[in-house]
Write an enzyme that holds these catalytic residues in place. Structure first.
Site, PDB file in Angstrom:
ATOM      1  N   HIS A   1      37.093  18.553 -82.120  1.00  0.00           N
ATOM      2  CA  HIS A   1      37.807  19.350 -83.107  1.00  0.00           C
ATOM      3  C   HIS A   1      38.861  18.544 -83.865  1.00  0.00           C
ATOM      4  O   HIS A   1      39.514  17.668 -83.318  1.00  0.00           O
ATOM      5  CB  HIS A   1      38.486  20.540 -82.421  1.00  0.00           C
ATOM      6  CG  HIS A   1      39.448  20.132 -81.328  1.00  0.00           C
ATOM      7  ND1 HIS A   1      40.765  19.841 -81.550  1.00  0.00           N
ATOM      8  CD2 HIS A   1      39.253  19.963 -79.992  1.00  0.00           C
ATOM      9  CE1 HIS A   1      41.367  19.534 -80.424  1.00  0.00           C
ATOM     10  NE2 HIS A   1      40.457  19.593 -79.450  1.00  0.00           N
ATOM     11  N   ASP A   2      38.975  18.845 -85.138  1.00  0.00           N
ATOM     12  CA  ASP A   2      40.025  18.318 -86.012  1.00  0.00           C
ATOM     13  C   ASP A   2      39.931  16.816 -86.268  1.00  0.00           C
ATOM     14  O   ASP A   2      40.897  16.214 -86.748  1.00  0.00           O
ATOM     15  CB  ASP A   2      41.422  18.661 -85.452  1.00  0.00           C
ATOM     16  CG  ASP A   2      41.574  20.133 -85.139  1.00  0.00           C
ATOM     17  OD1 ASP A   2      41.541  20.938 -86.069  1.00  0.00           O
ATOM     18  OD2 ASP A   2      41.706  20.483 -83.942  1.00  0.00           O
TER      19      ASP A   2
ATOM     20  N   GLY B   1      39.793  14.999 -79.655  1.00  0.00           N
ATOM     21  CA  GLY B   1      40.354  15.778 -80.742  1.00  0.00           C
ATOM     22  C   GLY B   1      41.354  15.004 -81.584  1.00  0.00           C
ATOM     23  O   GLY B   1      42.084  14.152 -81.088  1.00  0.00           O
TER      24      GLY B   1
END
Length: 353
Positions: A193-194, A211
Site C-alpha cells: 500500500h501507498d 508500504g
C-alpha cells in the site's frame, strides 16, 4: 451487456479446447452450448474479431461498460462498476471486480484478479499485461486500514506484471498506490500500500516492497530483494539479489548484502542507459571523494559532500549534482538516511568497480 458485443461460436482464441475437455464441468457446459448450436441457433462466425466476444460461461454485469473488440473468456466475471477499454482480453477464470477501469488493449491472464468491492477504485492504463493469478488493486495489508475508507491504485501504461504478483491499494483516502509506465514486474513480486513506483523499472522475481516505499526510474532489483517501509530508491540504482534494504539508496548507486551496503556505482546500468564516459568518470570521482577518501582526517560525510560541491569541475556536472541532492534528501526530516557504506583504505581502491 454492451451493445458492442456479438456472440460468436468460436471459443476465445487463447483457450485450448483440448485441455478444457479434460475438466468435467466445462465439458458439460461446452456440450450444452454446442448442442444448442446444432439444434438450429445460428452463430455468426464471419464477424471480425474486433467486434468482441463473451463466452457463455462468463458473468458480465449488464451495467459494466465494455469497449469495442473486448474478448472475455470462460468463467470470467466483470462487475457492474467496471470499465473495459477497447481490445481488452480476459483469459479464462480472470476477474474484474469493484470500481475498476482498464485502458485499451489490456490483457488479464488466467486467474488474474483486478480490483475489489471495497470503497475506492483501481485505474489501469493501456497496454498492460496482468499475469497468471496476479492480484492487483485489492485491499491493503495494513492493520490501520478502515474498511469504510476509500483506497486507490493507479497504474500507467505498457507495464508487464507477471504471475502471482500482488499490488495493493492505498491504506487511506488521502493517499494512493501509484505505478508508472513501462515497468517489468516479474513473478511473485509484492508492492504494498501507498508505494510510489516510477517508470522503466525492472523488479526481478520475489522483490518485496513494504508500504510507502518510493522507487524512482530505471531501478533494477535482483531476485528476492526486500525493501523496508518508507525507504526511497533513487533512479538508475541496482539492488543485489537477496538484499534487505532498510535505508535509502541514492541515485546511481549499487547496494548488496543481508543488510544492504553501498558497493559503488551502478556502472553497468549507467552505461546501458546511455550515460557518457565523461558523466560516469565524474560520478566515480565524486563517489570516491564522498565515500572512499583515503585521508584519515577527512571529516564528516557533510564535509566531504561540501568538498565535492566546491570542486571546480564536478559541481557543473548535472549527474553529480543530482547524486548529491539525492543523498541530502535522504537525511531530511522523517527520512531514513542512506544505506551504510564501507570504510575503504588505499589498498582497496584498486578493487573498486
Amino acid at each position: 451487456m454492451s451493445s458492442s458485443f456479438l456472440k460468436q461460436g468460436n471459443l476465445c482464441s487463447r483457450f485450448s479446447l483440448s485441455s478444457a475437455l479434460q475438466i468435467p464441468r466445462l465439458r458439460h457446459l461446452l456440450h450444452f452450448f454446442f448442442s444448442h448450436v446444432a439444434e438450429g441457433e445460428q452463430v455468426d462466425t464471419s464477424t471480425p474479431a474486433k467486434s468482441g466476444f463473451v463466452h457463455p460461461t462468463a458473468v458480465v454485469h449488464p451495467d459494466a461498460l465494455i469497449g469495442q473488440g473486448v474478448s472475455i473468456g470462460p468463467f470470467c466475471s466483470v462487475s457492474s462498476s467496471a470499465k473495459l477499454g477497447n481490445g481488452c482480453q480476459l483469459y479464462p477464470g480472470s476477474h474484474v471486480s469493484g470500481s475498476t477501469e482498464l485502458g485499451d488493449n489490456c490483457t488479464l491472464m488466467t486467474g488474474a484478479v483486478v480490483g475489489d468491492d471495497y470503497p475506492g477504485c483501481t485505474v489501469i492504463g493501456s497496454n498492460n499485461t496482468i499475469g497468471y493469478h496476479a492480484v492487483i488493486g485489492v485491499k491493503c495489508q495494513d492493520m490501520k486500514y478502515k474498511p469504510e475508507d476509500e483506497c486507490f491504485l493507479e497504474v500507467g501504461d505498457n507495464n508487464d506484471i507477471r504471475e502471482h504478483t500482488s499490488i495493493h491499494r492505498s491504506s487511506k483516502s488521502t493517499d494512493r498506490t501509484v505505478i508508472g509506465n513501462d515497468n517489468f514486474i516479474m513473478g511473485s513480486c509484492h508492492i504494498a500500500h501507498d508505494c510510489k513506483i516510477g517508470s522503466n523499472n525492472i523488479f526481478a522475481n520475489s522483490t518485496l516492497l513494504a508500504g510507502h516505499v518510493e522507487v524512482e526510474d530505471y531501478v533494477h532489483t535482483a531476485g528476492a530483494t526486500v525493501v523496508h517501509q518508507f525507504c526511497r530508491i533513487g533512479s538508475f540504482s541496482f539492488l543485489g539479489g537477496g538484499s534487505v534494504v532498510t535505508q535509502d539508496v541514492p541515485k546511481y548507486m549499487m547496494v548488496a548484502g543481508e543488510r544492504a551496503e553501498l558497493r559503488g556505482l551502478n556502472l553497468v546500468g549507467l552505461t546501458r542507459c546511455g550515460f557518457s564516459n565523461a558523466e560516469i568518470r565524474n560520478l566515480r570521482t565524486a563517489y570516491r571523494k564522498i565515500f572512499m577518501s583515503v585521508d584519515a582526517n577527512v571529516g564528516s560525510l557533510e564535509e566531504r559532500m561540501a568538498e565535492v560541491e566546491l570542486h571546480g569541475e564536478l559541481v557543473h556536472v548535472p549527474a553529480v549534482r543530482a547524486m548529491l541532492q539525492s543523498i541530502r534528501n535522504s537525511f531530511a526530516e522523517n527520512r531514513r538516511g542512506i544505506c551504510k557504506f564501507r570504510h575503504w583504505n588505499v589498498s582497496k581502491l584498486a578493487e573498486v568497480a
